[in-house]
Structure formats: structure tokens, C-alpha cells
Write an enzyme that holds these catalytic residues in place. Sequence first.
Site, short mmCIF file in Angstrom:
data_model
loop_
_atom_site.label_atom_id
_atom_site.label_comp_id
_atom_site.label_asym_id
_atom_site.label_seq_id
_atom_site.Cartn_x
_atom_site.Cartn_y
_atom_site.Cartn_z
N HIS A 112 0.82 -1.22 0.00
CA HIS A 112 0.00 0.00 0.00
C HIS A 112 0.85 1.26 0.00
CE1 HIS A 112 -3.89 -2.09 0.83
NE2 HIS A 112 -3.11 -2.95 1.46
N ASN A 154 -10.25 -2.84 2.41
CA ASN A 154 -9.93 -2.85 0.98
C ASN A 154 -11.20 -2.61 0.18
OD1 ASN A 154 -7.19 -3.37 1.27
ND2 ASN A 154 -7.37 -5.57 0.93
N HIS A 208 -4.07 1.07 11.93
CA HIS A 208 -3.88 -0.18 12.70
C HIS A 208 -5.26 -0.77 13.01
CE1 HIS A 208 -2.76 -3.11 15.56
NE2 HIS A 208 -1.65 -2.55 15.99
N TYR A 230 0.84 -4.16 12.22
CA TYR A 230 0.75 -2.73 11.92
C TYR A 230 1.58 -1.88 12.88
CZ TYR A 230 -2.66 -3.80 8.33
OH TYR A 230 -3.26 -4.29 7.19
FE1 HDE Z 1 -2.52 -4.73 5.50
N1 HDE Z 1 -0.71 -3.96 5.99
N2 HDE Z 1 -1.90 -6.55 6.07
N3 HDE Z 1 -4.26 -5.58 4.90
N4 HDE Z 1 -3.15 -2.97 4.89
C1 HDE Z 1 -0.34 -2.68 5.83
O1 HDE Z 1 0.75 -1.39 7.46
C2 HDE Z 1 -0.81 -6.79 6.82
C3 HDE Z 1 -4.62 -6.89 4.99
C4 HDE Z 1 -4.40 -2.65 4.46
O2 HDE Z 1 -3.19 3.56 3.92
C5 HDE Z 1 0.98 -2.37 6.47
O3 HDE Z 1 1.02 0.84 7.76
C6 HDE Z 1 -0.77 -8.18 7.18
C7 HDE Z 1 -6.02 -7.06 4.80
C8 HDE Z 1 -4.45 -1.26 4.07
O4 HDE Z 1 -1.57 3.43 5.39
C9 HDE Z 1 1.36 -3.69 7.13
C10 HDE Z 1 -1.86 -8.75 6.61
C11 HDE Z 1 -6.49 -5.80 4.56
C12 HDE Z 1 -3.17 -0.76 4.30
C13 HDE Z 1 0.20 -4.59 6.74
C14 HDE Z 1 -2.56 -7.73 5.94
C15 HDE Z 1 -5.39 -4.89 4.62
C16 HDE Z 1 -2.38 -1.84 4.81
C17 HDE Z 1 1.99 -1.73 5.55
C18 HDE Z 1 -2.27 -10.22 6.64
C19 HDE Z 1 -7.94 -5.39 4.26
C20 HDE Z 1 -2.68 0.64 4.02
C21 HDE Z 1 2.05 -0.27 5.95
C22 HDE Z 1 -2.38 -10.75 7.95
C23 HDE Z 1 -8.83 -5.67 5.37
C24 HDE Z 1 -2.96 1.56 5.16
C25 HDE Z 1 1.23 -0.16 7.13
C26 HDE Z 1 -2.53 2.96 4.79
C27 HDE Z 1 -1.07 -1.73 5.21
C28 HDE Z 1 0.13 -5.86 7.14
C29 HDE Z 1 -3.74 -8.01 5.20
C30 HDE Z 1 -5.56 -3.49 4.38
C31 HDE Z 1 2.70 -4.27 6.76
C32 HDE Z 1 0.31 -8.83 8.01
C33 HDE Z 1 -6.81 -8.37 4.87
C34 HDE Z 1 -5.65 -0.50 3.53
O5 HDE Z 1 1.39 -3.58 8.52
#
Ligand code: HDE
Length: 703
Positions: free
Chosen positions: A77, A149, A340, A363
Site C-alpha cells: 500500500h 480494501n 492499525h 501494523y
Molecule cells: Fe494490510 N498492511 N496486512 N491488509 N493494509 C499494511 O501497514 C498486513 C490486509 C491494508 O493507507 C501495512 O502501515 C498483514 C487485509 C491497508 O496506510 C502492514 C496482513 C487488509 C493498508 C500490513 C494484511 C489490509 C495496509 C503496511 C495479513 C484489508 C494501508 C504499511 C495478515 C482488510 C494503510 C502499514 C494505509 C497496510 C500488514 C492483510 C488493508 C505491513 C500482516 C486483509 C488499507 O502492517
Amino acid sequence: MAKAKSGSGAPTDQTGPAGEPHQHSAVPLTTNQGTPIADDQNTLRAGARGPSLIEDFHFLEKMTHFDHERIPERVVHARGSAAHGTFVAYKSAAKYTRAAFLQNGAETPVFARFSTVAGGAGSVDTPRDVRGFAVKFYTQEGVFDLVGNNIPVFFIQDAIKFPDFVHSVKMEPDVGYPQNASAHDTFWDFVSLTPEAQHMVMWAMSDRAIPRSLRMMEGFGIHTFRLLDAQGASTLIKWHWRPVLGTQSTTWDEAVKIAGADQDFHRRDLHDAIAAGAFPAWELFIQPIPAADVESLSYDILDATKLVPEEEYPLIAVGKMTLNRWPDNFFAETEQVAFHPGHLVPGIDVTNDPLLQGRLFSYTDTQLKRLGGPNFHELEINRPRCPMRNFQRDGMARMTVDKGRTNYEANSLEPNGPRETPNGYTSFAEPMVGTKLRQRSETFADHHSQARMFYRSQTPVEQQHIANAFTFELSKVSSKAVRKRQLGHLMIIDKELAATVADQLGMTGEAEIITPSREPIDMEPSPALSILLNAKPTLEGRKVGILIADGCDGALVAKLRTAIVKAGAVVQLVAPKVGGAVAANGEKIEADHMVSGGPSVLFDACAIITGDDGCDALVANPAAVQWAADAFNHCKVLGVVAAAQPLLDKAAVKLDDGVVELSGKGVDMFVATAKKGRIWGREDAQTPPPAKKPAKAPAKKSR
Ligand code: HDE
């Protein structure tokens, strides 16, 4: 040397033989320590042609700061655009939750960030990709983040697979490409070996993954969450956002061409809408799922690869978000915002979804890396807007100046200091018993039924787009074994889809035979999952391009513009030269774009108004011919005048219901036709759609 004049009118003096004059103002330029600076043009050196001196503290400070300007971009993202706004609750949701921001008309400031997933921070806005939809609510009871999402399911079930999944979709590590594209071997290798990804892959190959605008995307919390009322009673729910402008996508060919025409297409679109006062808005819904039903469902609500059909469990509107202010500073706000899923407020709790559980760790961990330490909550964009006090202290870049000596609790030295409150956050008292093990629940084992349901809920046009997307993506996979394996999954999902894709790839009969871990069932189609069945007949928030050329009817251009603006759309004029075109009455009409800089892919509907001479010039201009051809081939409604016929002929535009003659009542007809959207029938000539029954009309109750 002559003394130059400052453009700003500020007093100037000279800086030496090679320099321009200094600009002065009432505000002195200073170092970060506040020391006024006399010369910001030249480093300190030993003689005009000599080496620079290390004692030049001003230069050292300026350069060091510059060298450290970038922070690590998000690992996923990274490419995002954001805006401030307000969330207003409808009537009280007290029946479900005690969260204060969801009660009677409560107004809460919000910050929403939309993103692509795979590409870097500088990548284009329109690849085929999932979009992030993250909203920070600055509530009176603390920050609540809804980090979702634009697709209601996810690729994997267990957080431990997230690094593998993300590695597979990102650019391949040896060659460093492709940037922001799933059309390559490693992605399809991983998902074809990971059956649980198949449902989400269907969504990713659908038009959901090429949205027209961030303003026209749905949002989903994906996981099942738990709401708690004032008595602690719990309701399992899903979160849904619905755009007031309706959900809309581009076509694939358009998305590809937009990437070249305007890399910042979505960011610019969001910015321009807010700047024009056309504030984008979404309604927030909850979808309650009675706990008593959970065991009897054919899927597990803790499995993030499954959705809950809204025809079975309707949505309830709880409020509306309106984005009305562009950030002042991209870095300070859009880049430093830290979301988060564990930023929760009283009345909202998580569930045992193993994907969500893993996110609750990830997060914070990622913010520690990106924002450099544990005090990122103090950054203006992350700061709660309600009182915040505790005994956490110090750490990298601490900004709060904590007073007093009680940095611990229990204490008797500061009796009026912060203490626990009976109204504070409480978790749902869910009974827990379990054996320590690493095991996926049996109830997570059906990987193909909902993929099939999604496909069968689409209109024939959308189904053909899905088949085309699979074909394109797999055509970019060099490993034939991987292609065959993915075709094997399509065979399980829908045999006709598999046959179409295999045929389009030239691989009929080559699918690998895959035995699913559970034989799929035929679920009822869910018409709510189709974009086209739910499209809004409107031009509101859309953009219409008018190609003008010399000799055009200026009054017709003005009349068309007025009618389109009245329908809520933005008009941009495109001409062979950006200076404009000379109308038949000799008046010069200025353009917003020259034709090669304003291709028709940037618009939702198009019109061509020209005189005979002007048309000759358009016919001789390949960009103008492409403009008309693309508008037609992308199924857009096209308003035309008789003089434009030579251009239409050259662009192979065939007259149909979507090509509207603008004379007489034509302007009203153009607006009425454009409101209905695209003329999808034109695609039949490009690729024959599969013979499929259209899904049923949408269920009204839950829209
Ligand atoms: Fe994320 N995801 N994600 N994700 N995600 C990040 O956090 C993660 C997942 C989503 O505009 C990271 O700040 C794991 C689902 C958005 O700043 C990180 C898993 C969904 C954004 C991270 C998922 C999301 C992130 C990278 C699986 C929809 C952007 C930077 C367990 C419900 C937020 C950050 C923004 C961002 C980890 C799966 C949505 C690495 C480990 C499912 C919208 O922490």
C-alpha cells in the site's frame, strides 16, 4: 553586471559575479536553530574557486536534513492518496454498539487513505490491483481505524502466509520487475498452489481491480468484527462502505492507456473533486450476522477468503463519510498516517479470524520501522483528538513534555492523575478452550464455492472481462505448468470460464486436473456483487471531454457544456492546440488539453464538435483519430456533429444508439444517453461473450 529585478517585487541586491540577486522579505530565512541566514546561494569556501569549508554549519545542516527526507515507504500500500473529512452517524446504533461515534447524529473528523497494494510510492494509479480503503476516525473515545480494501475477501486465510503472498505479487526479486502488476510467474505460481486464494483471484481479475475513481469504490472491513452494546451483548458484523456516486470501473485497455496519459489519474481526480467542492461521500453499513446462524453456514465467518451475501444478511446504514479537505502536506499527513486494525474504541472488538489476529501485530511493528520509534501517535495526523493521558514515557522523538514525578501507577502522589475508568474499553468475554496446535479449521476448507458464486453473479459483459483478464495475466506467465495449474482451478470454479480462457490462450484441453479439498457447492448468485447490475444512471461526478476544432459551432459547445454541468459532470475541452480552436463566428475557444495530452480515456463520455476545415485537420492528426476510435471502442457515448463524419469514418466509428447527433434536441439526448453508462454491446464485435444467463435483478431491500 546589470541589476536584475526580482519577480516578486521584493528588494534585491547582488551576490557576486556568478550569482543572481538575493531576494529579501520581511520574514528572515533561518537555520533550524533560528540563526538568520545572509547567503543561501553559495557554500562557504576558501577563495571563489577554492574547496568548500567543513565549518559551513549552514550548508551541513541543510544537506543532512535533505539526505534524511525519505522514510521507508510502506511495504504494501505504498502508493496512496488521502483526504480529511467528517463522518456523521445516522440514528443511534445503540442496539448494536455503545461506540459513541455511531450514536444519533454524532460528528467525527476522519482521515481516509486509498491505495494500490503492490507498487511503490511513485507507481501509477491505474494498475490491475486491489485498492486499500483505510479510514481513521478521531472519536471522542479514542482513534478508531477501519483498515479495509475495495474487495470484501482476501487472498489468504492465515497471517503467516502474508509475507509469501506479498513477495509473490511484488516485482520479481532477481530482475526487479514488473512494478505493480500481478501478470507474472511468481504471483500465479503462488496463487495456483494456494487454493484459498482462488476466490479473491476472481475479484482481482474482475473490473473491481480497475476502478474508475477512488470516489467510485466500495470499501469492506473484510474480517468479521464484533460490536458490543452498553450491556456487553455482542453482535457479529461485517463493515461495508458504499460510494454515493455509485461503483464504477474503467475497461482494461483504458486503464493501461490512462497509466501513460496521467500517472496520477486517481490522485488528481480526488484532489480536483474536493477542490471543486464536489465532496466525495460514502455511506457506512454494518451487516449483522446472528451468532445462532454461524454454525449452519456453508462457510466460516472467521475465514477472510469468504464473504457473507447481503441478500441473506442485509446491510444496515449507520452513517455517512464526506471528504472535504485535501491535506496541507503530503508527507506530514498522507505519508505519516499510521493505521492499525487494533486501534479500537469501546463497543468495537475483534474476532478470532487468524488473518486479523496477525494484522494486530504487524501494523505497530511496521510503524516502528517506518516512523522510527514508539511515539508515532504524537504526529499531528495520528494524534487522538480526545484527551490522552497515561504513564508511557520517553522514547525516540518524544514531543510531549510530561510534567510531574508520577510516571507509574498505582501512585498516591498525584491523586488526580489518570486512572482506569469503569466506562473504559472491555473485550468480549468469549469463552476460550483449546489445544496448542498449528492447524487450519476444517470449516475453512471449501476454496471454490464462493469463487463460483462470484463469477455467476456477474453479467455476461463482466464475465467476459474476467475471462479476458485471466487470459492476459496468464499470457504473461512464462511457466506453462503454472498456466495449466491455474486453468485447473478455473475448471473447478466454472467450466465455461475455464474453456473460454483456455481457448483464448490457445491451450484448450491442457488444464491440470486438480482435486479440490472440498467439492464446491452451487450457492445462490448474489446480484449485489455485480457492478453493472447496480450501476447508477448518473453523470454526477463524471467527466466529459469535448473535442473541438476550427469552424466549430461555438453556441453548440456552450449549450452542451451547460447541459453537462447541470447534470453534475465536469467538462474539459480538447483541441489540436491547447491555445484553442476558432469557432465559425471567429471567436477563439480556449482548450484544457491539446489532443495528444487529453486522450479520450480520461473521460466518461465524449463529444466531437468541429467545422469542415477543422475536421480535415483532425483527420490528419493521429492523436485525434485515436481519440475518436478509443472513445468508441471503450463503449463511451459519443456526441457528434455532421461535419465530424470524416473523422468518424477514419476512426471506424459505427453509428449506434450511443453515437448521438448533437443538433436539434441532440444535447438533451446526449446527456440522457451518457447517464446510462457505456454501450457494452460494442464489445460483442471485439470478443464474443460466453453464453451465460444474466444474474437476477438486485435485491432492493439491502441496497
Ligand atoms: Fe494490510 N498492511 N496486512 N491488509 N493494509 C499494511 O501497514 C498486513 C490486509 C491494508 O493507507 C501495512 O502501515 C498483514 C487485509 C491497508 O496506510 C502492514 C496482513 C487488509 C493498508 C500490513 C494484511 C489490509 C495496509 C503496511 C495479513 C484489508 C494501508 C504499511 C495478515 C482488510 C494503510 C502499514 C494505509 C497496510 C500488514 C492483510 C488493508 C505491513 C500482516 C486483509 C488499507 O502492517
